[in-house]
Design an enzyme around this catalytic site. Structure first.
Site, PDB file in Angstrom:
ATOM      1  N   GLU A 161      18.533  70.083  49.361  1.00 24.65           N
ATOM      2  CA  GLU A 161      19.004  70.593  48.070  1.00 24.65           C
ATOM      3  C   GLU A 161      20.158  71.584  48.223  1.00 24.65           C
ATOM      4  OE1 GLU A 161      15.676  71.985  45.743  1.00 24.65           O
ATOM      5  OE2 GLU A 161      14.851  69.956  45.573  1.00 24.65           O
ATOM      6  N   GLU A 182      11.127  64.386  48.643  1.00 19.62           N
ATOM      7  CA  GLU A 182      10.252  65.482  48.222  1.00 19.62           C
ATOM      8  C   GLU A 182       9.688  65.081  46.874  1.00 19.62           C
ATOM      9  OE1 GLU A 182      11.990  69.339  49.079  1.00 19.62           O
ATOM     10  OE2 GLU A 182      10.982  70.140  47.327  1.00 19.62           O
TER      11      GLU A 182
HETATM   12  C1  GAL Z   1      12.285  72.045  45.847  1.00 14.97           C
HETATM   13  C2  GAL Z   1      12.680  72.693  47.156  1.00 14.97           C
HETATM   14  C3  GAL Z   1      11.476  73.194  47.926  1.00 14.97           C
HETATM   15  C4  GAL Z   1      10.589  73.952  47.005  1.00 14.97           C
HETATM   16  C5  GAL Z   1      10.146  73.033  45.901  1.00 14.97           C
HETATM   17  C6  GAL Z   1       9.136  73.601  44.947  1.00 14.97           C
HETATM   18  O1  GAL Z   1      13.317  72.063  44.946  1.00 14.97           O
HETATM   19  O2  GAL Z   1      13.352  71.776  47.962  1.00 14.97           O
HETATM   20  O3  GAL Z   1      11.905  74.015  48.982  1.00 14.97           O
HETATM   21  O4  GAL Z   1      11.294  75.028  46.505  1.00 14.97           O
HETATM   22  O5  GAL Z   1      11.282  72.683  45.157  1.00 14.97           O
HETATM   23  O6  GAL Z   1       8.883  72.695  43.911  1.00 14.97           O
END
Ligand code: GAL
Length: 829
Positions: free
Chosen positions: A440, A516
C-alpha cells in the site's frame, strides 16, 4: 578467557564438546558459528563513549539476546502518541492515536555491550558478525571502531570484523540502536530482538549467504540441482581450490556427489550441476528437505564447510489458469502476520513461532505473508520444515511517507541494499514462493511510481530470477490509470474482491491475488446484540463482536472474499489480515485508549482461536471435519431474548436443538447472502439456559457429528492445558499453558475475569502471560493477570537444566490448577 566463558557462547552446528577445549578446536574446525546469546549488558538512553572498550558498564542490566527492551512496559498512552490522519483508512482529519504502536516504551536510544570472544581466531582467519535484525538504526562497534551501520530494523546484515579485532583479545562489541517517534504504524519492538551470530572461518572461505541453489529441471525420474557457490580468498596467489558437494536426503543418505575444481576463468564462483534421482517433492503437505553439504579444499587442506538446505518443487503462475505447485493447481490459503509474538514482543523465539504455525496448520492454512517486512530466519526455516508457502515482503513505504519518520527517509539510499540482503538470505528456501516489494505504498498515486516499482522488481529479478514479484496494492483506480498494476508480475490487491473482474479485464497478467483480505474485527468470546452486520462498529467496552460481521470502512467479512475466490477462476487465493492479533493498530478503537493491540486476528494476542478460526478451518482443512457453535450459552438475564446461533462447519447442513427442542435444520446455500453460503445460521433462537446442541449431516443426509455447549454454573476450578509437556532444557523452549476457569462440571465460565496468579517450580521459570484482551494494561511479564472471557495463556520457559517443571495457577475462590512438564537435554544443544 575461562573455560566457562566459552561454554556460555552457544555454538551452532559443531560438536558441543569442542567448546571446552578452544585451543585444540581451532585447528580441527574449518568454520565455527556461535550465537551471541548471553552476557550482554544493556542500558536505555544515549551514553557518551559507550562504544569504547574502557567504558564502565558494570551497572547496566545483564540481558540475553534476543531481547525486546520495550515489551516489559509499562503501557502508557503517551508512548509514541501520534496525532495523524491515516490516509490509507480514508480519514479526513488528524486525530490523536494513543495505542497505534502498542503504547509501549520503544522510543529512544539503547546500547548493548559485550565481551567479544573469538575462539579460534588468529592469522589466516576471518571473523564475521551477522545480525538477524536489530531495531533500529543499528551502529555496530568493535573495540571502539564503527564497523557497520544498518538503519532498517527488520533486515539481516553482516559485517567482516577481521580488521577490527585484536587477535590476542580482549575485544569489545557495542551496538547502538535508536527508535524515533512516528516511525511505524504498529509495534516494531526495540533492541537486539533477533539473534546475533559470530562466524569464524579461514581466509579462504564461503561468505555469508554465499550459495545460490536452484532446481532448473524437475521430473519424476530426476531433478537437476544447480549450486553456485561463492568463494572469497585473500588477494594474490589463490591456491588451487576444489569444491566437493554431497546432496543428502532427509534421512541423511547421500543421493548425489560432485567435486569441481575452481578455474581462474570461473572468477570467484563455483557452478555445480548435480542430479537427484527420483526426487521427493516439497509441498505444504509433504515438506521434504534435502541438504547440499559442500567442502572447500585448497590442495588437501579443508578450508571451509557450508550447508545449504533446500527443497525440490516447481510452481507456475499462468494467465487464466492461476497458480500450481508441482503441477497441481491450488489457491493460497494464506494469512498475513506481523512479526511480534504477543507477550514476548518482537523477541524471536522458535517455540513461539512453531506453536503459531502448528495452530495455523490445523486451520488448514498453507501460506504466510510476512507483513510488511523481512521475517526472522527462524520463521523461514520452520516454514520449510512444517510446510508453508511464503510471500516474503520488504517494505511498507517507498519514497512517499505514511508516517513522519518511516522508511521513506532511507529509501533512496537503502532500498537496493535491503532488497539484496532479503533475497540473498532467503532465496534457497523452498517455502519462499514470491517476493513482495511493498504494501500500500502511496507511490501508487504519484508520477513515476510505476518506475520505482519496475526498478525494485528488476533488482529482485536480478538477484533471483526464479520467483515472481508481487505487492499489496490498495489504490485501485490509480493502479490501473498509472500503469502501476500492469508492471507487477503478480498483481496483488488489498480488500478489492468486488473489483477483481475489472482488474482481470484491464490488466495483462491474467491473474489476481488477494494479497490482503477481510480485516474482520472481533474479540475472542465477546458477543454483541442485536446481531447486525456493520462497519466501524464501536462499543463502550472497546471490544468487537465475535459473530464475525464487523469490519472497517475499507474491509470486509470473510465470506465476501470467499465468494470472489470461489467464483472467479483466475484468482490465486488470499492472505487474510491477520492470522494472529498483534501489538498496535487497534482499529476500530485507534482513538480510544486503552486499546493497544489489534482486533483483526483469527487468533488473539495470546494465540487462542477466535470463532473465526473455525470458519476458515471449515473451508481450508480438508483432512479433518470442523463443527463449531457460537455464541457461548451462559446469558443470565437474556432469557427469552433473541440470541442468534451460528455454526461454522465443513458439513453441508445441521440441525440445532435448545434443551432438546429442534430449532430447525439449516443447509448452506448459494441462494442468499454470502454468509448463507458459508455459515449455518439460526437467527431467531430464544435464549434459555441449559443445552445448545447441533447435529451435523453429511452430503448423503446422514447424521455424522454433534457439538454441544452448556450453560455454565459458578466458577469452581482452573483447568490447565499445555500445548506441549515435554520440552528442551535449552533455556529457550516454551510451553504455552491455557488456563480455563470452569464450573464444577467442567464447562468454561465464558465471562469470568478473575485475577490469576502463577508460580513455577523446578527446572523452569515463568516467562509471560497474555489474555487476548486488547484493552488490558497489565504487564505481560508479571506472574498475575485477569482472565479474559474465562481464559488466558501462561508461558513457561525451560532452563538449561533437565528436570520436572510444575506450574500452579491460583485465583480467589477457585481450586488451583496444576500441571507438570518435563524438560530434557537434546543432543547438540
Ligand atoms: C491495510 C494495511 C495493513 C493494515 C490493515 C488493517 O490497509 O496494509 O497494514 O493496516 O489495512 O485493515
Amino acid at each position: 578467557m575461562t573455560k566457562d566463558f566459552f561454554a556460555r557462547l552457544a555454538l551452532r552446528g559443531v560438536a558441543a564438546g569442542a567448546l571446552l577445549l578452544p585451543g585444540f578446536m581451532a585447528a580441527a574446525q574449518a568454520r565455527q558459528e556461535y550465537l551471541l546469546t548471553n552476557d550482554w549488558k544493556f542500558a536505555r538512553g544515549d551514553q557518551p563513549a559507550a562504544q569504547q572498550p574502557g567504558f564502565r558498564d558494570a551497572k547496566w542490566q545483564t540481558v540475553s539476546v534476543p531481547h525486546d527492551w520495550a515489551i516489559y512496559g509499562p503501557f502508557s498512552s503517551t508512548n509514541d502518541l501520534q496525532k495523524v490522519k491515516i490516509e490509507q483508512n480514508n480519514e479526513q482529519q488528524a486525530t490523536t492515536k494513543a495505542g497505534r504502536t502498542g503504547g509501549l516504551p520503544f522510543i529512544g536510544t539503547g546500547w548493548y555491550r559485550r565481551q567479544l570472544l573469538v575462539p579460534g581466531f588468529g592469522p589466516g582467519k576471518r571473523a564475521v558478525l551477522l545480525f538477524d535484525g536489530a531495531m533500529s538504526d543499528a551502529h555496530v562497534f568493535v573495540n571502539g571502531q564503527q564497523v557497520a551501520a544498518w538503519p532498517y530494523g527488520y533486515n539481516s546484515f553482516f559485517v567482516d570484523v577481521t580488521g577490527a579485532l585484536n587477535a590476542s583479545g580482549p575485544n569489545t562489541l557495542a551496538v547502538r540502536l535508536q527508535n524515533l517517534p512516528e516511525a511505524s504504524r504498529w509495534y516494531p519492538g526495540a533492541g537486539l530482538y533477533r539473534n546475533v551470530h559470530l562466524i569464524v572461518t579461514n581466509d579462504v572461505h564461503i561468505p555469508v549467504w554465499g550459495t545460490y541453489l536452484t532446481t532448473p529441471e524437475i521430473n519424476a525420474d530426476y531433478a537437476k540441482v544447480k549450486l553456485r557457490t561463492q568463494v572469497e580468498a585473500p588477494a594474490g596467489a589463490t591456491p588451487a581450490l576444489r569444491l566437493q558437494t554431497e546432496i543428502r536426503d532427509a534421512q541423511g543418505q547421500v543421493v548425489a556427489t560432485l567435486t569441481t575444481p575452481l578455474r581462474v576463468t570461473d572468477g570467484q564462483t563455483f557452478e555445480q550441476n548435480l542430479v537427484v534421482p527420483q526426487p521427493r517433492l516439497w509441498s505444504p503437505e509433504t515438506p521434504v528437505l534435502y541438504t547440499a553439504s559442500s567442502k572447500l579444499f585448497a590442495g588437501e587442506e579443508l578450508k571451509d564447510e557450508y550447508e545449504t538446505r533446500f527443497g525440490i518443487r516447481s510452481f507456475a503462475f499462468e494467465a487464466g489458469k492461476g497458480f500450481s505447485l508441482n503441477g497441481q493447481p491450488r489457491k493460497f490459503r494464506g494469512v498475513c502476520n506481523h512479526h511480534d509474538l504477543g507477550p514476548l514482543g518482537a523477541a524471536i523465539n522458535t517455540a513461539a513461532l512453531r506453536r503459531q504455525l502448528t495452530l495455523l496448520k490445523d486451520m488448514g492454512c498453507d501460506a504466510i505473508r510476512t507483513a510488511h517486512n523481512m521475517p526472522a530466519p527462524e520463521l523461514v526455516e520452520l516454514c520449510d520444515e512444517m510446510g508453508f508457502m511464503l510471500m516474503v515482503e520488504s517494505f511498507d513505504e517507498w519514497k512517499t511517507p505514511k508516517v513522519k519518520n518511516g522508511y521513506s527517509q532511507y529509501f533512496d539510499q537503502w532500498a537496493e541494499k535491503d532488497l539484496v540482503n532479503m533475497v540473498h538470505r532467503d532465496r534457497n528456501h523452498p517455502s519462499v514462493i514470491m517476493w513482495s516489494i511493498g504494501n500500500e505504498v502511496p507511490d501508487q498515486s504519484t508520477a513515476g511510481g510505476n518506475k520505482i516499482a519496475k526498478r525494485l522488481q528488476d533488482i529482485v529479478h536480478r538477484e533471483d530470477p526464479t520467483r515472481p514479484v508481487t505487492m499489496g496494492m490498495d489504490r485501485f483506480d490509480d493502479d490501473l490509470k498509472n500503469n502501476f498494476a500492469s508492471v507487477i508480475d503478480i498483481p496483488g490487491f488489498n480488500y478489492k474482491p468486488h473489483r477483481y473482474p475489472e482488474a482481470q479485464a484491464k490488466l495483462p497478467q491474467g491473474m489476481i491475488l488477494g494479497s490482503e483480505t477481510a480485516s474482520t474485527v472481533s474479540s475472542r468470546g465477546v458477543y454483541k446484540f442485536p446481531v447486525v452486520q456493520a462497519k466501524e462498529q464501536r462499543y463502550p467496552d472497546n471490544q468487537s463482536s465475535s459473530y464475525d460481521l464487523e469490519a472497517c470502512s475499507w474491509s470486509q467479512v470473510p465470506d465476501d472474499e470467499f465468494v470472489a475466490q470461489d467464483e472467479l477462476p483466475y484468482t490465486l487465493g488470499e492472505f487474510v489480515w491477520t492470522g494472529f492479533d498483534y501489538l498496535g493498530e487497534p482499529t476500530p478503537y485507534d482513538e480510544r485508549w486503552p486499546s493497544h493491540s489489534s482486533y483483526f486476528g483469527i487468533l488473539d494476542l495470546a494465540g487462542m482461536p477466535k470463532d473465526r478460526y473455525y470458519l476458515y478451518r471449515a473451508r481450508w482443512n480438508t483432512r479433518q471435519p470442523t463443527l463449531h457453535l457460537l455464541p457461548h450459552w451462559t446469558w443470565p438475564g437474556r432469557e427469552g431474548q433473541t440470541t442468534p446461533v451460528f455454526c461454522y462447519t465443513s458439513y453441508p447442513s445441521a440441525e440445532l436443538f435448545v434443551n432438546g427442542k429442534s430449532q430447525g435444520r439449516q443447509t448452506k446455500t448459494t441462494a442468499g447472502s454470502p454468509q448463507a453460503r458459508y455459515r449455518l445460521m439460526w437467527t431467531e433462537v430464544k435464549y434459555e439456559p441449559g443445552s445448545m446442541k447441533v447435529v451435523a449431516y453429511d452430503a448423503a443426509g446422514k447424521a455424522v457429528a454433534e457439538e454441544e455447549v452448556r450453560t455454565a454454573g459458578q466458577p469452581h476450578h482452573i483447568r490447565l492445558v499445555a500445548d506441549r509437556t515435554t520440552l528442551r532444557a535449552d533455556g529457550q523452549d516454551l510451553a504455552f499453558v491455557t488456563a480455563r476457569v470452569e464450573d464444577a462440571q467442567g464447562n468454561l465460565c465464558p465471562e469470568a475475569t478473575p485475577q490469576l496468579q502463577f508460580s513455577v517450580g523446578g527446572a523452569g521459570r515463568f516467562r509471560a502471560v497474555a489474555n487476548g484482551d486488547a484493552t488490558n494494561l497489565q504487564p505481560f511479564h508479571e506472574p498475575r493477570m485477569k482472565a479474559f472471557q474465562g481464559q488466558l495463556v501462561a508461558l513457561v520457559q525451560t532452563t538449561d537444566k533437565a528436570g520436572n517443571v510444575q506450574l500452579r495457577v491460583s485465583g480467589k475462590g477457585l481450586k488451583d490448577g496444576v500441571i507438570q512438564l518435563q524438560t530434557a537435554k537434546v543432543a547438540g544443544k
